[in-house]
Design a protein around this motif. Sequence first.
Motif, PDB file in Angstrom:
ATOM      1  N   PHE A  90       0.863  -1.188   0.000  1.00 55.43           N
ATOM      2  CA  PHE A  90       0.000   0.000   0.000  1.00 55.43           C
ATOM      3  C   PHE A  90       0.895   1.232   0.000  1.00 55.43           C
ATOM      4  N   PHE A  91       0.903   1.940  -1.108  1.00 56.96           N
ATOM      5  CA  PHE A  91       1.782   3.092  -1.235  1.00 56.96           C
ATOM      6  C   PHE A  91       1.010   4.410  -1.180  1.00 56.96           C
ATOM      7  N   GLU A  92      -0.293   4.352  -1.308  1.00 53.91           N
ATOM      8  CA  GLU A  92      -1.143   5.528  -1.125  1.00 53.91           C
ATOM      9  C   GLU A  92      -1.726   5.418   0.278  1.00 53.91           C
ATOM     10  N   LEU A  93      -1.089   6.093   1.224  1.00 50.17           N
ATOM     11  CA  LEU A  93      -1.405   5.878   2.636  1.00 50.17           C
ATOM     12  C   LEU A  93      -2.815   6.317   3.019  1.00 50.17           C
ATOM     13  N   GLY A  94      -3.306   7.371   2.408  1.00 52.33           N
ATOM     14  CA  GLY A  94      -4.672   7.806   2.684  1.00 52.33           C
ATOM     15  C   GLY A  94      -5.686   6.764   2.235  1.00 52.33           C
ATOM     16  N   ARG A  95      -5.455   6.187   1.081  1.00 53.43           N
ATOM     17  CA  ARG A  95      -6.336   5.130   0.566  1.00 53.43           C
ATOM     18  C   ARG A  95      -6.237   3.884   1.449  1.00 53.43           C
ATOM     19  N   PHE A  96      -5.015   3.561   1.892  1.00 57.66           N
ATOM     20  CA  PHE A  96      -4.828   2.427   2.796  1.00 57.66           C
ATOM     21  C   PHE A  96      -5.658   2.641   4.060  1.00 57.66           C
ATOM     22  N   ALA A  97      -5.539   3.820   4.667  1.00 64.85           N
ATOM     23  CA  ALA A  97      -6.264   4.100   5.909  1.00 64.85           C
ATOM     24  C   ALA A  97      -7.771   4.014   5.707  1.00 64.85           C
ATOM     25  N   THR A  98      -8.258   4.505   4.577  1.00 68.14           N
ATOM     26  CA  THR A  98      -9.693   4.464   4.283  1.00 68.14           C
ATOM     27  C   THR A  98     -10.181   3.027   4.127  1.00 68.14           C
ATOM     28  N   MET A  99      -9.455   2.223   3.355  1.00 69.85           N
ATOM     29  CA  MET A  99      -9.846   0.820   3.153  1.00 69.85           C
ATOM     30  C   MET A  99      -9.747   0.044   4.462  1.00 69.85           C
ATOM     31  N   TYR A 100      -8.708   0.318   5.236  1.00 71.22           N
ATOM     32  CA  TYR A 100      -8.496  -0.358   6.511  1.00 71.22           C
ATOM     33  C   TYR A 100      -9.667  -0.070   7.456  1.00 71.22           C
ATOM     34  N   LYS A 101     -10.031   1.199   7.547  1.00 72.47           N
ATOM     35  CA  LYS A 101     -11.129   1.585   8.445  1.00 72.47           C
ATOM     36  C   LYS A 101     -12.450   0.980   7.981  1.00 72.47           C
ATOM     37  N   ALA A 102     -12.664   0.935   6.669  1.00 73.45           N
ATOM     38  CA  ALA A 102     -13.901   0.342   6.145  1.00 73.45           C
ATOM     39  C   ALA A 102     -13.992  -1.141   6.500  1.00 73.45           C
ATOM     40  N   LEU A 103     -12.873  -1.836   6.490  1.00 79.05           N
ATOM     41  CA  LEU A 103     -12.872  -3.270   6.771  1.00 79.05           C
ATOM     42  C   LEU A 103     -12.882  -3.572   8.268  1.00 79.05           C
ATOM     43  N   PHE A 104     -12.116  -2.830   9.053  1.00 83.01           N
ATOM     44  CA  PHE A 104     -11.939  -3.169  10.465  1.00 83.01           C
ATOM     45  C   PHE A 104     -12.616  -2.214  11.451  1.00 83.01           C
ATOM     46  N   GLY A 105     -13.146  -1.100  10.952  1.00 83.50           N
ATOM     47  CA  GLY A 105     -13.876  -0.180  11.817  1.00 83.50           C
ATOM     48  C   GLY A 105     -13.002   0.709  12.679  1.00 83.50           C
ATOM     49  N   GLU A 106     -11.712   0.749  12.396  1.00 80.03           N
ATOM     50  CA  GLU A 106     -10.810   1.636  13.127  1.00 80.03           C
ATOM     51  C   GLU A 106      -9.638   1.996  12.225  1.00 80.03           C
ATOM     52  N   CYS A 107      -8.975   3.080  12.560  1.00 76.82           N
ATOM     53  CA  CYS A 107      -7.794   3.513  11.807  1.00 76.82           C
ATOM     54  C   CYS A 107      -6.621   2.588  12.114  1.00 76.82           C
ATOM     55  N   PRO A 108      -5.690   2.442  11.177  1.00 75.51           N
ATOM     56  CA  PRO A 108      -4.506   1.608  11.439  1.00 75.51           C
ATOM     57  C   PRO A 108      -3.740   2.061  12.681  1.00 75.51           C
ATOM     58  N   SER A 109      -3.646   3.371  12.881  1.00 76.53           N
ATOM     59  CA  SER A 109      -2.919   3.870  14.065  1.00 76.53           C
ATOM     60  C   SER A 109      -3.639   3.493  15.359  1.00 76.53           C
ATOM     61  N   ASP A 110      -4.976   3.405  15.324  1.00 77.23           N
ATOM     62  CA  ASP A 110      -5.729   2.974  16.504  1.00 77.23           C
ATOM     63  C   ASP A 110      -5.455   1.504  16.806  1.00 77.23           C
ATOM     64  N   THR A 111      -5.348   0.690  15.771  1.00 71.35           N
ATOM     65  CA  THR A 111      -5.002  -0.725  15.963  1.00 71.35           C
ATOM     66  C   THR A 111      -3.631  -0.828  16.625  1.00 71.35           C
ATOM     67  N   LEU A 112      -2.691  -0.070  16.113  1.00 68.96           N
ATOM     68  CA  LEU A 112      -1.329  -0.089  16.648  1.00 68.96           C
ATOM     69  C   LEU A 112      -1.310   0.352  18.109  1.00 68.96           C
TER      70      LEU A 112
END
Length: 123
Positions: A90-112
């Motif tokens: 994932f090289f487009e970080l904004g798109r990664f964060a959006t897809m991640y949140k849509a799938l898992f219901g939280e931001c990647p940084s929140d998971t971390l």
Amino acid sequence: MIPPHRSRHGVVERATEFLRAHLSEPIRIAQICEAAGVSERSLRNAFHDVCGMSPTRYMRWRRLNDARRALLSAPNLPGTVTAIATEFGFFELGRFATMYKALFGECPSDTLRGANFARADSA
């Protein structure tokens, strides 16, 4: 003759082995077809029958899940989310964060942060 469900499972297995071996690389459908030894139509049909989704969607889903596992076990250091996102292609970080949140219901940084908080709590 091989039953269609068995041959389609084999196609998906070959394709997913190829995907696992090239996680951080941008992959085109033609490359997956070549690795699986089938046409694009056969690849799509196999993925829809076996996984219930297209090969592209499966590839994105797989990478997001792998990134989540990595975030859950990573130290909470600056740049960790970026490093993990790019590690999984994932090289487009904004798109990664959006897809991640849509799938898992939280931001990647929140998971971390949550994973690190849980580890600190149990120590």
